[in-house]
Design a protein around this motif. Structure first.
Motif, PDB file in Angstrom:
ATOM      1  N   GLY A 141       3.536  21.015 -11.262  1.00  0.00           N
ATOM      2  CA  GLY A 141       2.893  21.720 -10.162  1.00  0.00           C
ATOM      3  C   GLY A 141       2.811  20.849  -8.925  1.00  0.00           C
ATOM      4  N   ASP A 142       1.636  20.817  -8.307  1.00  0.00           N
ATOM      5  CA  ASP A 142       1.410  19.973  -7.127  1.00  0.00           C
ATOM      6  C   ASP A 142       0.623  18.715  -7.477  1.00  0.00           C
ATOM      7  OD1 ASP A 142       2.708  21.688  -5.302  1.00  0.00           O
ATOM      8  OD2 ASP A 142       0.953  22.997  -5.226  1.00  0.00           O
ATOM      9  N   THR A 143       0.530  18.404  -8.766  1.00  0.00           N
ATOM     10  CA  THR A 143      -0.194  17.219  -9.218  1.00  0.00           C
ATOM     11  C   THR A 143       0.685  15.975  -9.092  1.00  0.00           C
ATOM     12  OG1 THR A 143      -1.369  18.606 -10.812  1.00  0.00           O
ATOM     13  CG2 THR A 143      -1.490  16.220 -11.148  1.00  0.00           C
ATOM     14  N   VAL A 144       0.076  14.851  -8.740  1.00  0.00           N
ATOM     15  CA  VAL A 144       0.826  13.602  -8.634  1.00  0.00           C
ATOM     16  C   VAL A 144       0.112  12.501  -9.412  1.00  0.00           C
ATOM     17  CG1 VAL A 144       1.789  14.195  -6.378  1.00  0.00           C
ATOM     18  CG2 VAL A 144      -0.345  12.887  -6.486  1.00  0.00           C
ATOM     19  N   HIS A 145       0.887  11.496  -9.816  1.00  0.00           N
ATOM     20  CA  HIS A 145       0.335  10.276 -10.393  1.00  0.00           C
ATOM     21  C   HIS A 145       0.497   9.158  -9.374  1.00  0.00           C
ATOM     22  CE1 HIS A 145      -0.299  12.056 -14.232  1.00  0.00           C
ATOM     23  NE2 HIS A 145       0.985  12.229 -14.496  1.00  0.00           N
ATOM     24  N   ILE A 146      -0.572   8.412  -9.137  1.00  0.00           N
ATOM     25  CA  ILE A 146      -0.506   7.232  -8.272  1.00  0.00           C
ATOM     26  C   ILE A 146      -0.814   6.009  -9.123  1.00  0.00           C
ATOM     27  CG2 ILE A 146      -1.593   6.019  -6.348  1.00  0.00           C
ATOM     28  CD1 ILE A 146      -1.922   8.651  -4.927  1.00  0.00           C
ATOM     29  N   PHE A 147       0.102   5.041  -9.077  1.00  0.00           N
ATOM     30  CA  PHE A 147      -0.106   3.774  -9.777  1.00  0.00           C
ATOM     31  C   PHE A 147      -0.909   2.853  -8.867  1.00  0.00           C
ATOM     32  CE2 PHE A 147       4.151   5.301 -11.224  1.00  0.00           C
ATOM     33  CZ  PHE A 147       3.758   5.681 -12.500  1.00  0.00           C
ATOM     34  N   VAL A 148      -1.985   2.279  -9.410  1.00  0.00           N
ATOM     35  CA  VAL A 148      -2.896   1.451  -8.618  1.00  0.00           C
ATOM     36  C   VAL A 148      -2.964   0.049  -9.217  1.00  0.00           C
ATOM     37  CG1 VAL A 148      -5.232   1.211  -7.690  1.00  0.00           C
ATOM     38  CG2 VAL A 148      -4.273   3.504  -8.081  1.00  0.00           C
ATOM     39  N   GLU A 149      -2.584  -0.923  -8.413  1.00  0.00           N
ATOM     40  CA  GLU A 149      -2.665  -2.340  -8.799  1.00  0.00           C
ATOM     41  C   GLU A 149      -3.760  -2.985  -7.957  1.00  0.00           C
ATOM     42  OE1 GLU A 149      -0.100  -6.340  -7.785  1.00  0.00           O
ATOM     43  OE2 GLU A 149       1.030  -4.496  -8.213  1.00  0.00           O
ATOM     44  N   ARG A 150      -4.845  -3.422  -8.583  1.00  0.00           N
ATOM     45  CA  ARG A 150      -5.986  -3.930  -7.833  1.00  0.00           C
ATOM     46  C   ARG A 150      -6.426  -5.322  -8.283  1.00  0.00           C
ATOM     47  NH1 ARG A 150      -9.954  -0.917  -6.773  1.00  0.00           N
ATOM     48  NH2 ARG A 150      -9.136   1.195  -7.001  1.00  0.00           N
ATOM     49  N   LYS A 151      -5.533  -6.077  -8.917  1.00  0.00           N
ATOM     50  CA  LYS A 151      -5.924  -7.401  -9.414  1.00  0.00           C
ATOM     51  C   LYS A 151      -6.258  -8.385  -8.303  1.00  0.00           C
ATOM     52  CE  LYS A 151      -1.112  -8.999 -10.108  1.00  0.00           C
ATOM     53  NZ  LYS A 151      -0.374  -7.713 -10.056  1.00  0.00           N
ATOM     54  N   ASN A 152      -5.819  -8.108  -7.075  1.00  0.00           N
ATOM     55  CA  ASN A 152      -6.104  -8.994  -5.939  1.00  0.00           C
ATOM     56  C   ASN A 152      -7.097  -8.367  -4.975  1.00  0.00           C
ATOM     57  OD1 ASN A 152      -4.248 -11.077  -6.755  1.00  0.00           O
ATOM     58  ND2 ASN A 152      -2.577  -9.756  -6.058  1.00  0.00           N
ATOM     59  N   TYR A 153      -7.957  -7.486  -5.511  1.00  0.00           N
ATOM     60  CA  TYR A 153      -8.939  -6.811  -4.649  1.00  0.00           C
ATOM     61  C   TYR A 153     -10.343  -6.958  -5.209  1.00  0.00           C
ATOM     62  CZ  TYR A 153     -10.844  -3.456  -1.355  1.00  0.00           C
ATOM     63  OH  TYR A 153     -11.581  -2.877  -0.347  1.00  0.00           O
ATOM     64  N   ASN A 154     -11.304  -7.284  -4.343  1.00  0.00           N
ATOM     65  CA  ASN A 154     -12.688  -7.491  -4.761  1.00  0.00           C
ATOM     66  C   ASN A 154     -13.669  -6.570  -4.052  1.00  0.00           C
ATOM     67  OD1 ASN A 154     -12.124  -9.789  -6.513  1.00  0.00           O
ATOM     68  ND2 ASN A 154     -11.728 -10.938  -4.625  1.00  0.00           N
ATOM     69  N   GLY A 155     -13.149  -5.561  -3.343  1.00  0.00           N
ATOM     70  CA  GLY A 155     -14.015  -4.656  -2.602  1.00  0.00           C
ATOM     71  C   GLY A 155     -14.636  -3.583  -3.473  1.00  0.00           C
ATOM     72  N   THR A 156     -15.400  -2.679  -2.822  1.00  0.00           N
ATOM     73  CA  THR A 156     -16.114  -1.618  -3.532  1.00  0.00           C
ATOM     74  C   THR A 156     -15.166  -0.639  -4.204  1.00  0.00           C
ATOM     75  OG1 THR A 156     -17.964  -1.772  -1.977  1.00  0.00           O
ATOM     76  CG2 THR A 156     -17.795   0.251  -3.266  1.00  0.00           C
ATOM     77  N   PHE A 157     -14.127  -0.205  -3.476  1.00  0.00           N
ATOM     78  CA  PHE A 157     -13.169   0.747  -4.038  1.00  0.00           C
ATOM     79  C   PHE A 157     -11.740   0.390  -3.653  1.00  0.00           C
ATOM     80  CE2 PHE A 157     -11.075   5.068  -3.796  1.00  0.00           C
ATOM     81  CZ  PHE A 157     -10.900   5.201  -5.171  1.00  0.00           C
ATOM     82  N   MET A 158     -11.397   0.529  -2.382  1.00  0.00           N
ATOM     83  CA  MET A 158     -10.086   0.112  -1.903  1.00  0.00           C
ATOM     84  C   MET A 158     -10.111   0.097  -0.375  1.00  0.00           C
ATOM     85  SD  MET A 158      -7.497   3.333  -2.539  1.00  0.00           S
ATOM     86  CE  MET A 158      -7.572   3.101  -4.320  1.00  0.00           C
ATOM     87  N   PRO A 159      -9.118  -0.534   0.263  1.00  0.00           N
ATOM     88  CA  PRO A 159      -9.077  -0.574   1.722  1.00  0.00           C
ATOM     89  C   PRO A 159      -9.134   0.829   2.326  1.00  0.00           C
ATOM     90  CG  PRO A 159      -7.513  -2.129   0.816  1.00  0.00           C
ATOM     91  CD  PRO A 159      -8.035  -1.339  -0.349  1.00  0.00           C
ATOM     92  N   GLY A 160      -9.845   0.945   3.449  1.00  0.00           N
ATOM     93  CA  GLY A 160     -10.043   2.241   4.084  1.00  0.00           C
ATOM     94  C   GLY A 160     -11.351   2.889   3.699  1.00  0.00           C
ATOM     95  N   PHE A 161     -12.047   2.304   2.702  1.00  0.00           N
ATOM     96  CA  PHE A 161     -13.335   2.820   2.248  1.00  0.00           C
ATOM     97  C   PHE A 161     -14.421   1.776   2.491  1.00  0.00           C
ATOM     98  CE2 PHE A 161     -10.353   5.438   0.040  1.00  0.00           C
ATOM     99  CZ  PHE A 161     -10.994   6.633  -0.239  1.00  0.00           C
ATOM    100  N   GLU A 162     -15.630   2.252   2.672  1.00  0.00           N
ATOM    101  CA  GLU A 162     -16.785   1.362   2.749  1.00  0.00           C
ATOM    102  C   GLU A 162     -17.803   1.798   1.705  1.00  0.00           C
ATOM    103  OE1 GLU A 162     -19.432   3.632   6.195  1.00  0.00           O
ATOM    104  OE2 GLU A 162     -18.073   2.024   6.812  1.00  0.00           O
ATOM    105  N   LYS A 163     -18.716   0.910   1.386  1.00  0.00           N
ATOM    106  CA  LYS A 163     -19.745   1.220   0.386  1.00  0.00           C
ATOM    107  C   LYS A 163     -20.584   2.397   0.858  1.00  0.00           C
ATOM    108  CE  LYS A 163     -23.523  -0.896  -2.272  1.00  0.00           C
ATOM    109  NZ  LYS A 163     -23.006  -0.436  -3.560  1.00  0.00           N
TER     110      LYS A 163
END
Length: 258
Positions: free
Chosen positions: A150-172
């Motif tokens: 359908g219109d569903t997608v899979h996104i692969f997320v690699e976050r081993k070098n990230y220490n923020g709340t969620f991901m860039p572009g977001f704030e707490k």
């Protein structure tokens, strides 16, 4: 039915060996819903299901076409995204018009997003977007995506070098309203409801493109009522952390629930 389930209990090791290792998945990273009102949806999940506020993205964080609220409970992260009012029609608007509020992204936590995208696309997956690195003062996240049913997608997320709340572009997301958890721990499985005759097609996709194995199969005799029926194949990755039942309709006296 008892015999079927018993065979699964004693055959897990053999089944998981059938899932190939070219796409190691660490777990579900997040599930993103496209909705008409993201703040209202997040409030509902907090009030009814005990989720907590986690992160926010919008004009204040540099997003110009959407607003997103992220809620969390133990290992479950849900993202609710709505199009920015007053902007041109976007893919988010089109998804909501076509489907109503619903899941767009099933994001999978991986050690190497670039490799995950490369391994799946070379096996036939259609690219949603190529690997890209997103950075802020807390580090970097690498993401890449492929299309599914359908219109569903899979996104692969690699976050081993990230220490923020969620991901860039977001704030707490600071909120004084955070109801107590109701005890939800993690996402056990996510069902894909597909059209007539498509179950085997998508089971094959997950097997050949993502290295999943068939954990168990149900036919219309296993899952039926007096009026409706469906068939299902449960696909699982190698470590059993990701399970996708693929359901298709079956003939019944009335329209299938699928």
């Amino acid at each position: 039915m008892t015999k079927e389930i018993k065979s699964v209990d004693y055959g897990l090791e053999k089944i998981f060996k059938g899932a190939q290792d070219f796409l190691p998945l660490l777990g579900t990273d997040y599930v993103e819903f496209y909705v008409g009102n993201a703040k209202q949806a997040a409030h509902f999940y907090k009030t009814a299901l005990g989720f907590q506020s986690l992160a926010y993205a919008g004009l204040e964080t540099g997003m110009k076409d959407r607003t997103s609220y992220v809620v969390v409970q133990d290992k479950i992260r849900l993202v609710f995204t709505t199009p920015m009012p007053g902007t041109d029609k976007t893919a988010i608007d089109e998804h909501i018009t076509k489907h109503g509020d619903g899941v767009k992204v099933i994001a999978l936590w991986v050690e190497d997003a670039k490799k995950s995208w490369k391994e799946t696309t070379k096996r036939g997956a259609k690219s949603y977007f190529e690997p890209r690195t997103e950075k802020d003062e807390d580090g970097e996240v690498v993401r890449a995506g492929i299309h599914a049913y359908g219109d569903t997608v899979h996104i692969f997320v690699e976050r081993k070098n990230y220490n923020g709340t969620f991901m860039p572009g977001f704030e707490k997301w600071e909120s004084h309203y955070n109801p107590e958890s109701v005890g939800l721990k993690y996402i056990d499985h996510m069902v894909g409801n597909v059209g007539w005759g498509e179950m085997n097609t998508w089971a094959k996709f997950y097997n050949e493109t993502m290295g999943f194995a068939n954990l168990i199969t149900f036919d219309d005799k296993d899952i039926s009522t007096q009026f409706t029926a469906l068939m299902s194949k449960v696909m699982t990755n190698g470590n059993g952390r990701i399970k996708f039942p693929i359901n298709e309709p079956a003939e019944g006296k009335k329209k299938s629930q699928i």
